[in-house]
Design a protein around this motif. Structure first.
Motif, PDB file in Angstrom:
ATOM      1  N   GLU A 108      -4.018  19.661 -61.235  1.00 13.13           N
ATOM      2  CA  GLU A 108      -4.776  19.739 -62.476  1.00 13.13           C
ATOM      3  C   GLU A 108      -6.018  20.603 -62.254  1.00 13.13           C
ATOM      4  OE1 GLU A 108      -3.595  18.525 -65.161  1.00 13.13           O
ATOM      5  OE2 GLU A 108      -1.972  17.297 -64.344  1.00 13.13           O
ATOM      6  N   PHE A 109      -6.613  21.024 -63.371  1.00 17.37           N
ATOM      7  CA  PHE A 109      -7.854  21.775 -63.283  1.00 17.37           C
ATOM      8  C   PHE A 109      -8.974  20.864 -62.767  1.00 17.37           C
ATOM      9  CE2 PHE A 109      -5.495  24.431 -66.268  1.00 17.37           C
ATOM     10  CZ  PHE A 109      -5.726  25.675 -65.724  1.00 17.37           C
ATOM     11  N   ASN A 110      -9.881  21.451 -62.008  1.00 16.54           N
ATOM     12  CA  ASN A 110     -10.986  20.779 -61.319  1.00 16.54           C
ATOM     13  C   ASN A 110     -10.525  20.000 -60.089  1.00 16.54           C
ATOM     14  OD1 ASN A 110     -12.972  21.725 -63.147  1.00 16.54           O
ATOM     15  ND2 ASN A 110     -12.495  20.051 -64.572  1.00 16.54           N
ATOM     16  N   ASP A 111      -9.227  20.112 -59.703  1.00 21.49           N
ATOM     17  CA  ASP A 111      -8.789  19.545 -58.435  1.00 21.49           C
ATOM     18  C   ASP A 111      -9.280  20.418 -57.283  1.00 21.49           C
ATOM     19  OD1 ASP A 111      -7.600  17.493 -59.720  1.00 21.49           O
ATOM     20  OD2 ASP A 111      -5.532  18.145 -59.382  1.00 21.49           O
ATOM     21  N   GLU A 112      -9.424  19.796 -56.109  1.00 20.09           N
ATOM     22  CA  GLU A 112      -9.969  20.489 -54.941  1.00 20.09           C
ATOM     23  C   GLU A 112      -8.875  20.712 -53.901  1.00 20.09           C
ATOM     24  OE1 GLU A 112     -14.194  20.006 -52.937  1.00 20.09           O
ATOM     25  OE2 GLU A 112     -12.804  18.572 -52.056  1.00 20.09           O
ATOM     26  N   ILE A 113      -8.756  21.953 -53.457  1.00 18.58           N
ATOM     27  CA  ILE A 113      -7.800  22.340 -52.426  1.00 18.58           C
ATOM     28  C   ILE A 113      -8.591  22.682 -51.167  1.00 18.58           C
ATOM     29  CG2 ILE A 113      -5.933  23.932 -51.835  1.00 18.58           C
ATOM     30  CD1 ILE A 113      -5.635  24.478 -54.839  1.00 18.58           C
ATOM     31  N   GLU A 114      -8.086  22.176 -50.024  1.00 18.40           N
ATOM     32  CA  GLU A 114      -8.821  22.380 -48.769  1.00 18.40           C
ATOM     33  C   GLU A 114      -7.866  22.872 -47.697  1.00 18.40           C
ATOM     34  OE1 GLU A 114     -11.716  19.912 -45.651  1.00 18.40           O
ATOM     35  OE2 GLU A 114     -10.728  18.892 -47.332  1.00 18.40           O
ATOM     36  N   VAL A 115      -8.339  23.868 -46.938  1.00 20.72           N
ATOM     37  CA  VAL A 115      -7.641  24.372 -45.759  1.00 20.72           C
ATOM     38  C   VAL A 115      -8.513  24.055 -44.558  1.00 20.72           C
ATOM     39  CG1 VAL A 115      -6.675  26.387 -44.630  1.00 20.72           C
ATOM     40  CG2 VAL A 115      -6.545  26.199 -47.108  1.00 20.72           C
ATOM     41  N   ARG A 116      -7.985  23.243 -43.640  1.00 19.64           N
ATOM     42  CA  ARG A 116      -8.802  22.738 -42.542  1.00 19.64           C
ATOM     43  C   ARG A 116      -8.476  23.447 -41.229  1.00 19.64           C
ATOM     44  NH1 ARG A 116      -8.605  16.134 -43.507  1.00 19.64           N
ATOM     45  NH2 ARG A 116      -9.573  16.169 -45.602  1.00 19.64           N
ATOM     46  N   ALA A 117      -9.524  23.559 -40.388  1.00 22.65           N
ATOM     47  CA  ALA A 117      -9.365  24.084 -39.034  1.00 22.65           C
ATOM     48  C   ALA A 117      -9.491  22.915 -38.074  1.00 22.65           C
ATOM     49  CB  ALA A 117     -10.425  25.139 -38.736  1.00 22.65           C
ATOM     50  N   MET A 118      -8.386  22.575 -37.401  1.00 19.59           N
ATOM     51  CA  MET A 118      -8.357  21.449 -36.480  1.00 19.59           C
ATOM     52  C   MET A 118      -8.383  21.970 -35.040  1.00 19.59           C
ATOM     53  SD  MET A 118      -8.279  19.083 -38.745  1.00 19.59           S
ATOM     54  CE  MET A 118      -8.054  17.651 -37.701  1.00 19.59           C
ATOM     55  N   LYS A 119      -9.220  21.346 -34.193  1.00 14.64           N
ATOM     56  CA  LYS A 119      -9.317  21.718 -32.790  1.00 14.64           C
ATOM     57  C   LYS A 119      -9.330  20.447 -31.968  1.00 14.64           C
ATOM     58  CE  LYS A 119     -12.002  24.464 -29.514  1.00 14.64           C
ATOM     59  NZ  LYS A 119     -13.218  25.311 -29.318  1.00 14.64           N
ATOM     60  N   GLU A 120      -8.282  20.279 -31.167  1.00 11.71           N
ATOM     61  CA  GLU A 120      -8.118  19.101 -30.326  1.00 11.71           C
ATOM     62  C   GLU A 120      -8.204  17.826 -31.144  1.00 11.71           C
ATOM     63  OE1 GLU A 120     -10.967  19.297 -27.229  1.00 11.71           O
ATOM     64  OE2 GLU A 120     -10.069  21.071 -26.259  1.00 11.71           O
ATOM     65  N   GLY A 121      -7.565  17.858 -32.327  1.00 14.01           N
ATOM     66  CA  GLY A 121      -7.533  16.682 -33.182  1.00 14.01           C
ATOM     67  C   GLY A 121      -8.793  16.443 -33.967  1.00 14.01           C
ATOM     68  N   GLN A 122      -9.800  17.306 -33.847  1.00 14.16           N
ATOM     69  CA  GLN A 122     -11.053  17.145 -34.565  1.00 14.16           C
ATOM     70  C   GLN A 122     -11.209  18.263 -35.594  1.00 14.16           C
ATOM     71  OE1 GLN A 122     -13.051  14.517 -34.110  1.00 14.16           O
ATOM     72  NE2 GLN A 122     -11.713  13.717 -32.471  1.00 14.16           N
ATOM     73  N   LEU A 123     -11.916  17.962 -36.687  1.00 20.16           N
ATOM     74  CA  LEU A 123     -12.143  18.946 -37.739  1.00 20.16           C
ATOM     75  C   LEU A 123     -13.178  19.952 -37.269  1.00 20.16           C
ATOM     76  CD1 LEU A 123     -11.568  19.812 -40.662  1.00 20.16           C
ATOM     77  CD2 LEU A 123     -13.468  18.344 -41.379  1.00 20.16           C
ATOM     78  N   ALA A 124     -12.761  21.225 -37.126  1.00 23.79           N
ATOM     79  CA  ALA A 124     -13.665  22.280 -36.657  1.00 23.79           C
ATOM     80  C   ALA A 124     -14.197  23.134 -37.796  1.00 23.79           C
ATOM     81  CB  ALA A 124     -12.942  23.165 -35.648  1.00 23.79           C
ATOM     82  N   GLY A 125     -13.690  23.005 -38.965  1.00 23.58           N
ATOM     83  CA  GLY A 125     -14.142  23.789 -40.104  1.00 23.58           C
ATOM     84  C   GLY A 125     -13.155  23.664 -41.244  1.00 23.58           C
ATOM     85  N   SER A 126     -13.546  24.120 -42.422  1.00 25.03           N
ATOM     86  CA  SER A 126     -12.666  24.048 -43.585  1.00 25.03           C
ATOM     87  C   SER A 126     -13.148  25.014 -44.645  1.00 25.03           C
ATOM     88  CB  SER A 126     -12.625  22.626 -44.159  1.00 25.03           C
ATOM     89  OG  SER A 126     -13.881  22.269 -44.707  1.00 25.03           O
TER      90      SER A 126
END
Length: 343
Positions: A108-126
């Motif tokens: 739907e409109f106003n929904d949020e899409i995220e592309v994540r950068a994972m490093k060793e199982g931890q969130l390194a960026g998005s």
């Protein structure tokens, strides 16, 4: 040299487009290298938009973002609404929930899409995007400030414009518009007439190219349809010919069987005729034999009658002298005996 395809993919949301149905706004990015994407918002005009690192992606991220696939996710607008499809190796999140790979999900409109950068199982960026209607005001900046350092695309563009050397033949080089135009951020001064004319010419050329591509695609589709129809017709003709050959073989077999049956019937008829002729001959011989037997019986009867007459005549002739003798003698016994002898 600026490739036309790259320019079309890096179109600005400020440019007028009659098929514009939405936009994807970058709301946040937190990457260790502090590299910003190619634009702060992306216009959604086609039926299907692809996000990835390749130059043919309409939503293009940095080539150095190795945690992003060449084709990461697809946004599509059709009769069923707006849907998103994750085609990456690293995953895509919608409103904080990870999408199932290769399965369409309604968005739907106003929904949020995220592309994540994972490093060793931890969130390194998005990098986060928000789907907005085209009537909403453009987001001037994401939650984090943009880096003031020029991007590699800007550096390559400035080096090309300042260098008097020409491109060597056979070397294909790909550049992009300056990030100020590609991002679609508000500008302090309007575009110059020269840039406006250049944009209009490039838009017209792009429209001509797209029209030509559509015409070529239609011609190719028509040729493929005709080829498939010809193949179907040839296959149907081959099937009809095969059926005709089978039918001909069946008719030939039936004709041979009928000929054999006819020959058998003619042989049986000839035997019956021979048997009938033989019976007729036997009947004729029997009739002749019967006629001969009847004639013989009649001749025998006549001979017998003649013999009886002769015998009677002989007896009568023998009795007459005896009668005269009796009359002369006058003896009744002799006369009685004579009478008995006459009888």
């Amino acid at each position: 040299t600026v490739r036309v395809r790259s320019f079309r993919r890096l179109r600005s949301p400020l440019m007028a487009d009659s098929s514009l149905w939405g936009k994807l706004v970058v709301t946040n990015w937190s990457i260790a290298s502090n590299e910003r994407p190619c634009a702060a918002s992306y216009a959604l005009t086609g039926g299907q938009e692809v996000c990835g690192r390749t130059c043919t992606s309409s939503i293009r991220l940095s080539q150095s973002a190795t945690w992003v696939s060449n084709r990461h996710f697809v946004i599509q607008r059709d009769a069923e609404g707006v849907r998103i499809l994750d085609i990456s190796q690293y995953g895509t999140w919608l409103n904080g929930s990870m999408l199932q790979p290769h399965r369409w999900k309604t968005i739907e409109f106003n929904d949020e899409i995220e592309v994540r950068a994972m490093k060793e199982g931890q969130l390194a960026g998005s990098v986060k995007f928000r789907l907005e209607l085209p009537t909403q005001p453009l987001s001037t900046a994401p939650t984090q400030p943009l880096s003031t350092a020029p991007t590699p695309l800007e550096r390559s563009m400035s080096s090309e414009m300042g260098s008097p050397k020409r491109q060597r033949p056979g070397l294909r080089r790909e550049t992009a518009l300056p990030s100020r135009m590609a991002e679609g951020r508000p500008r302090e001064a309007p575009l110059s007439p020269a840039l406006a004319v250049m944009f209009a010419a490039m838009n017209a050329e792009l429209r001509d190219v797209e029209v030509q591509q559509d015409a070529n695609a239609r011609r190719l589709q028509t040729a493929e349809t005709q080829a498939r129809a010809a193949e179907e017709a040839a296959r149907a003709a081959e099937q009809q010919a095969q059926a005709a050959r089978v039918r001909r073989a069946e008719l030939s077999t039936q004709l041979e069987e009928e000929r054999a049956a006819r020959a058998t019937a003619e042989a049986d008829l000839a035997r019956e005729r021979a048997r009938a002729a033989e019976m007729e001959e036997r009947l004729r011989q029997a009739e002749v034999e019967r006629a001969a037997r009847v004639a013989a019986e009649e001749s025998a009867a006549r001979e017998q009658a003649r013999a009886v007459e002769d015998l009677r005549s002989a007896v009568h002739d023998a009795a007459a002298p005896l009668a005269r003798l009796c009359s002369l003698i006058g003896s009744p016994t002799v006369c009685k005996a004579t009478a008995h002898g006459d009888e």
